[in-house]
Motif scaffolding. Structure first.
Motif, PDB file in Angstrom:
ATOM      1  N   ALA A  20       0.828  -1.204   0.000  1.00 51.75           N
ATOM      2  CA  ALA A  20       0.000   0.000   0.000  1.00 51.75           C
ATOM      3  C   ALA A  20       0.861   1.251   0.000  1.00 51.75           C
ATOM      4  O   ALA A  20       0.539   2.247  -0.656  1.00 51.75           O
ATOM      5  N   GLY A 147      -4.742   2.615   6.058  1.00 50.96           N
ATOM      6  CA  GLY A 147      -5.999   2.518   5.332  1.00 50.96           C
ATOM      7  C   GLY A 147      -7.191   2.561   6.263  1.00 50.96           C
ATOM      8  O   GLY A 147      -7.056   2.687   7.480  1.00 50.96           O
ATOM      9  N   ARG A 148      -8.361   2.468   5.681  1.00 52.75           N
ATOM     10  CA  ARG A 148      -9.594   2.437   6.459  1.00 52.75           C
ATOM     11  C   ARG A 148      -9.685   1.131   7.244  1.00 52.75           C
ATOM     12  O   ARG A 148      -9.331   0.063   6.752  1.00 52.75           O
ATOM     13  N   SER A 151      -6.866  -1.610   7.369  1.00 51.43           N
ATOM     14  CA  SER A 151      -6.672  -2.455   6.202  1.00 51.43           C
ATOM     15  C   SER A 151      -5.772  -1.746   5.207  1.00 51.43           C
ATOM     16  O   SER A 151      -5.297  -0.638   5.440  1.00 51.43           O
ATOM     17  N   ASP A 153      -6.855  -0.710   2.425  1.00 43.92           N
ATOM     18  CA  ASP A 153      -7.748   0.118   1.616  1.00 43.92           C
ATOM     19  C   ASP A 153      -7.474   1.593   1.919  1.00 43.92           C
ATOM     20  O   ASP A 153      -8.127   2.201   2.763  1.00 43.92           O
ATOM     21  N   CYS A 290      -6.354   6.872   7.736  1.00 41.20           N
ATOM     22  CA  CYS A 290      -5.844   7.405   6.477  1.00 41.20           C
ATOM     23  C   CYS A 290      -4.355   7.654   6.663  1.00 41.20           C
ATOM     24  O   CYS A 290      -3.850   7.583   7.794  1.00 41.20           O
TER      25      CYS A 290
END
Length: 301
Positions: A20, A147-148, A151, A153, A290
């Protein structure tokens, strides 16, 4: 005189968090027309000297570690190329522990990017004192890509958020946040968190501040003063001022759920003091929903 080079450096280890981070760094490098540098610390010295691995098996282990590192870097490079085939990418696999290697890399990078977690060399990198070592001792800004919902994401939409506390380092964070918001075409939330309890000594003795209404007016005035001039410089950035009576970590964690990036200074006054050495640091780099961009103080001339 700045020694930074026109590049973004990302540390990789093959984990989901690392992947990521590479994707996030590659997109930003392409957007800014900068080189992307991918680094992976092999840390082979400990294998030979600290780990007691000697004799015929050492060379085979050395080769296996290097082969795995080359695979990790090759995968990261392929991911970056899939994001932008014209992106300039360089790589390095130094025989160094990840933390000091990354701190050294931060001397020359415009931005250092790391994932939210890792394996092997980056294991526990964002847990406890190791996170503080990387983020607090870097020589430039650092992004921890999160991530959200814990995760991979990573959000690509939503506002940019900046924590404002009135310190010189916070001024630098405001400048970076406006630039990032303008680059992304995103709105900016300027958040100033305060409370009416202060801790006056090392033992945590607390006092309740009187006249909270007057104090809130002072805090609102401070926020306005810190933003003065920036809206004129970035007229296309829509800004929302948020003043909350809360601890900074609570407020920033809550707003991170709607943001694509949170920008903070590495130190401040009041609630932000020692931010990267205690609970607020742990909260942001471990629980924000975030990416978090930590701005370092500019070196004194």
């Amino acid at each position: 005189m700045s020694t930074t080079e026109p590049r973004i450096t990302v540390g990789v280890d093959g984990s989901a968090g690392s992947t990521a981070a590479v994707a996030w760094a590659a997109k930003l490098a392409a957007l800014r027309h900068l080189e992307l540098r991918i680094v992976h610390g092999l840390q082979l010295t400990g294998v030979y000297y600290g780990g007691g691995v000697l004799g015929a098996g050492a060379e085979a282990l050395f080769d296996a570690i290097r082969t795995d590192g080359e695979r990790v870097v090759a995968d990261a490079r392929a991911l970056a190329a899939s994001i932008d085939k014209d992106l300039a990418v360089t790589t390095d696999l130094p025989n160094e522990p990840p933390v000091p290697m990354l701190i050294d890399e931060s001397r020359r990078a415009r931005l250092l990017v790391v994932g939210r977690t890792g394996t092997d060399g980056f294991a526990d990198m964002l847990l406890g004192g190791t996170a503080a070592s990387v983020v607090s001792h870097a020589h430039g800004p650092v992004v921890v890509v999160r991530g959200r919902h814990d995760s991979a994401d990573v959000p690509e939409s939503g506002p940019v958020v900046v924590g404002v506390d009135g310190s010189p380092n916070s001024e630098q964070a405001i400048a970076v946040a406006f630039e990032e918001a303008a680059l992304r075409g995103a709105p900016l939330i300027a958040l100033h968190a305060w409370n009416d309890v202060t801790y006056e000594d090392a033992f945590g003795s607390a006092r309740i501040l009187t006249q909270p209404e007057s104090l809130e007016e002072d805090e609102e005035r401070l926020l306005g003063q810190r933003l003065a001039g920036w809206q004129e410089k970035y007229p296309d950035v829509a800004i929302r001022r948020v003043l909350v009576r809360d601890r900074p970590r609570h407020a920033l964690l809550e707003v991170s759920a709607e943001a694509q990036l949170v920008v903070v200074g590495s130190r401040g006054r009041g609630g932000f003091t020692g931010m990267l050495l205690g609970s607020t640091s742990q909260a942001l780099v471990q629980h924000a929903r975030c990416p978090v961009l930590v701005v370092r103080p500019e070196p004194k001339a």
